[in-house]
Design a protein around this motif. Structure first.
Motif, mmCIF file in Angstrom:
data_model
loop_
_atom_site.group_PDB
_atom_site.id
_atom_site.type_symbol
_atom_site.label_atom_id
_atom_site.label_comp_id
_atom_site.label_asym_id
_atom_site.label_seq_id
_atom_site.Cartn_x
_atom_site.Cartn_y
_atom_site.Cartn_z
ATOM 1 N N TYR A 78 0.849 -1.185 0.000
ATOM 2 C CA TYR A 78 0.000 0.000 0.000
ATOM 3 C C TYR A 78 0.890 1.244 0.000
ATOM 4 C CZ TYR A 78 -3.584 -3.345 1.463
ATOM 5 O OH TYR A 78 -4.431 -4.420 1.530
ATOM 6 N N VAL A 79 0.617 2.158 -0.925
ATOM 7 C CA VAL A 79 1.350 3.419 -1.016
ATOM 8 C C VAL A 79 0.397 4.546 -0.638
ATOM 9 C CG1 VAL A 79 2.705 4.944 -2.497
ATOM 10 C CG2 VAL A 79 2.787 2.461 -2.863
ATOM 11 N N ARG A 80 0.760 5.307 0.388
ATOM 12 C CA ARG A 80 -0.089 6.410 0.862
ATOM 13 C C ARG A 80 0.680 7.722 0.792
ATOM 14 N NH1 ARG A 80 -1.752 2.022 3.970
ATOM 15 N NH2 ARG A 80 -4.033 1.777 4.068
ATOM 16 N N ASP A 81 -0.009 8.778 0.436
ATOM 17 C CA ASP A 81 0.563 10.105 0.513
ATOM 18 C C ASP A 81 0.884 10.413 1.971
ATOM 19 O OD1 ASP A 81 1.137 12.882 -0.347
ATOM 20 O OD2 ASP A 81 -0.686 13.313 0.818
ATOM 21 N N SER A 82 2.122 10.775 2.255
ATOM 22 C CA SER A 82 2.542 10.970 3.649
ATOM 23 C C SER A 82 1.778 12.092 4.327
ATOM 24 C CB SER A 82 4.047 11.243 3.715
ATOM 25 O OG SER A 82 4.782 10.110 3.336
ATOM 26 N N ALA A 83 1.487 13.171 3.601
ATOM 27 C CA ALA A 83 0.848 14.335 4.212
ATOM 28 C C ALA A 83 -0.593 14.056 4.608
ATOM 29 C CB ALA A 83 0.923 15.530 3.271
ATOM 30 N N SER A 84 -1.344 13.402 3.716
ATOM 31 C CA SER A 84 -2.776 13.194 3.959
ATOM 32 C C SER A 84 -3.121 11.765 4.356
ATOM 33 C CB SER A 84 -3.563 13.548 2.698
ATOM 34 O OG SER A 84 -3.235 12.646 1.633
ATOM 35 N N GLN A 85 -2.186 10.821 4.188
ATOM 36 C CA GLN A 85 -2.400 9.385 4.409
ATOM 37 C C GLN A 85 -3.451 8.802 3.451
ATOM 38 O OE1 GLN A 85 -0.579 7.052 6.473
ATOM 39 N NE2 GLN A 85 0.697 8.845 6.044
ATOM 40 N N LYS A 86 -3.695 9.483 2.353
ATOM 41 C CA LYS A 86 -4.602 8.979 1.317
ATOM 42 C C LYS A 86 -3.931 7.807 0.598
ATOM 43 C CE LYS A 86 -6.601 10.281 -3.175
ATOM 44 N NZ LYS A 86 -7.940 9.690 -2.974
ATOM 45 N N LEU A 87 -4.686 6.717 0.418
ATOM 46 C CA LEU A 87 -4.185 5.577 -0.351
ATOM 47 C C LEU A 87 -4.162 5.959 -1.822
ATOM 48 C CD1 LEU A 87 -3.290 2.584 -0.411
ATOM 49 C CD2 LEU A 87 -5.713 1.992 -0.704
ATOM 50 N N ILE A 88 -2.980 5.954 -2.430
ATOM 51 C CA ILE A 88 -2.866 6.387 -3.826
ATOM 52 C C ILE A 88 -2.430 5.253 -4.756
ATOM 53 C CG2 ILE A 88 -2.502 8.809 -3.264
ATOM 54 C CD1 ILE A 88 0.506 8.383 -3.578
ATOM 55 N N TYR A 89 -2.010 4.116 -4.208
ATOM 56 C CA TYR A 89 -1.662 2.968 -5.056
ATOM 57 C C TYR A 89 -1.582 1.733 -4.177
ATOM 58 C CZ TYR A 89 0.706 -0.061 -8.399
ATOM 59 O OH TYR A 89 1.006 -1.105 -9.246
#
Length: 429
Positions: A78-89
């Motif tokens: 799981y790859v998440r944007d560090s700032a928002s913790q949104k799952l992006i991939y």
């Protein structure tokens, strides 16, 4: 007013696709981030370690539905944007290490296994989580690490030595097709024309099987001419050890026909600069054998009389996550558990049969389904036949016979065909 309504309707229709494409561009660049990991442990312990991060030009993977999985696999990334913790991939996989954990050797020692995975290269800092699951589908090991796209220690492979490769089939852009990379193993530099002919033979065989045949225009195929010092592959049971580019070997886990390579980083080094969604390693050997691991790679000997059907079978494992539909007949395997539905799409314990192929059964089909003597329907009639996933009891397959069960069946059963089509669409739509 009418023109405005048409424009609005068109936007409603196409905007999900546009948003999906834009989402990729918002989060990722047109580069690949390679994760080199080590999975280690014994029969009960699992550890995940990050070895190295590498980058290379281009991204051949999917650019849509980035935050969804087609199959759970035995592991997930799981790859998440560090700032928002949104799952992006996210992506899923299986591993040789997890197979090895079920062997007698794992009861008495610890071992480590190389693994490499591709994810799109992020524009901003991301947090990556890697999970492993056991046969009960419980998370048994997890690691989390941060990646900054400006990290100076991410090894750039753009100037690395690339092996030459040939386009065997070119149907479209790499980001809208399934890109299959064939890699030569055990072919000397003077044997590459033989390798190219072998790739052609396997491709012709693969694309005679549905749904690959009718969806052929969604595939690109490349042949990577990676030369070896020696011809063939290692056969430890005979005391034969060869110097080959990928270090492949029969006798994996002491099974004489199980052909794999433990040198996964060598394999991914050989693929540097090659568009790749799926990997097929052809081994210059006439001995029967092969192996396929979901979303990692498949290997097969190229010159045995059963090599072509073995390649198709193993690609069913590595590309579509299909399970073996045969059993060992002795009740020795207990890999699957009652009350736990397998993640593989072509077997079931009936724990959650509605999520599998229940909607493909004809009304009145008995469960379990008795065998038929009619050969014409043995791989076309959908039922619930007991014996699959190496177990003779408690696990069921969708057809009496199938390409995932025996070599001499000419086709995948309807359930396997549907699973393969879903995977193709996952990559291309």
């Amino acid at each position: 007013m009418r023109h405005l309504l048409v424009i609005v309707l068109l936007w409603i229709t196409v905007s999900p696709v546009l948003r999906a494409i834009c989402d990729y561009d918002n989060w990722f660049t047109n580069r690949t981030l390679r994760l080199d990991l080590t999975l280690s442990g014994d029969s009960v312990n699992q550890h995940i370690s990050l070895d190295e991060l590498l980058s290379q030009e281009g991204w051949a993977g999917r650019r849509r539905h980035l935050d969804s999985l087609c199959l759970m696999g035995n592991g997930q990334i799981y790859v998440r944007d560090s700032a928002s913790q949104k799952l992006i991939y996210c992506t899923s996989f299986s591993s040789l290490f997890q197979e090895w954990q079920n062997t007698p050797e794992a009861l008495r020692r610890s071992k480590s296994f190389e693994n490499s995975f591709y994810v799109p290269f992020p524009r901003h800092a991301v947090t990556i989580t890697v999970q492993l699951r056991d046969s009960w589908q419980r998370v048994t090991s997890s690691t989390i690490f941060d990646v900054s796209p400006t990290d100076i220690l991410i090894r750039n492979l753009d100037a690395a030595t690339h092996y030459p490769y040939r386009e065997v089939l070119k149907s479209g852009p790499v980001d809208s097709c399934v890109d299959i990379a064939f890699v030569a193993e055990g072919y000397r530099a003077d044997q590459m024309e033989t390798f190219y002919r072998d790739v052609d033979r396997v491709c012709r065989q693969l694309f005679t099987h549905e749904p690959f045949r009718r969806m052929k225009r969604r595939f690109n195929v490349y042949a990577v001419a990676a030369p070896s010092h020696d011809e063939g592959t290692s056969e430890p049971v005979k005391g034969i050890w060869k110097s080959t580019v990928l270090g492949s070997s029969f006798d994996t886990f002491y099974s004489d026909r199980y052909l794999t390579t433990l040198h996964v980083k060598r394999l991914y080094d050989a693929l540097t600069g090659v568009p790749c969604d799926a990997i097929i390693v052809l081994v210059n050997s006439d001995k029967y054998g092969g192996g396929g691991i979901y979303n990692l790679y498949m290997l097969s000997s190229a010159h045995h009389k059963w090599s072509l059907p073995v390649c198709v079978h193993e690609f069913g494992h590595s590309f579509a996550g299909l399970a073996d539909e045969y059993d060992y007949g002795d009740g020795s395997s207990e890999y699957y558990h009652q009350g736990v539905e397998p993640w593989e799409p072509n077997i079931t314990t009936l724990a959650d049969f509605k999520s599998k192929w229940s909607n493909m059964l004809l009304p009145g089909t008995p469960i379990p389904t008795p065998k038929s003597d009619c050969k014409e329907t043995q791989y076309t009639r959908v039922g619930v036949f007991e014996g699959a996933g190496y177990m003779c009891k408690g696990v069921y397959r969708p057809a009496q016979e199938c390409r995932m069960k025996v070599n001499d069946v000419p086709a995948f059963c309807p359930v396997c065909q549907r699973a393969i089509e879903r995977m193709i669409r996952y990559y291309t739509e």
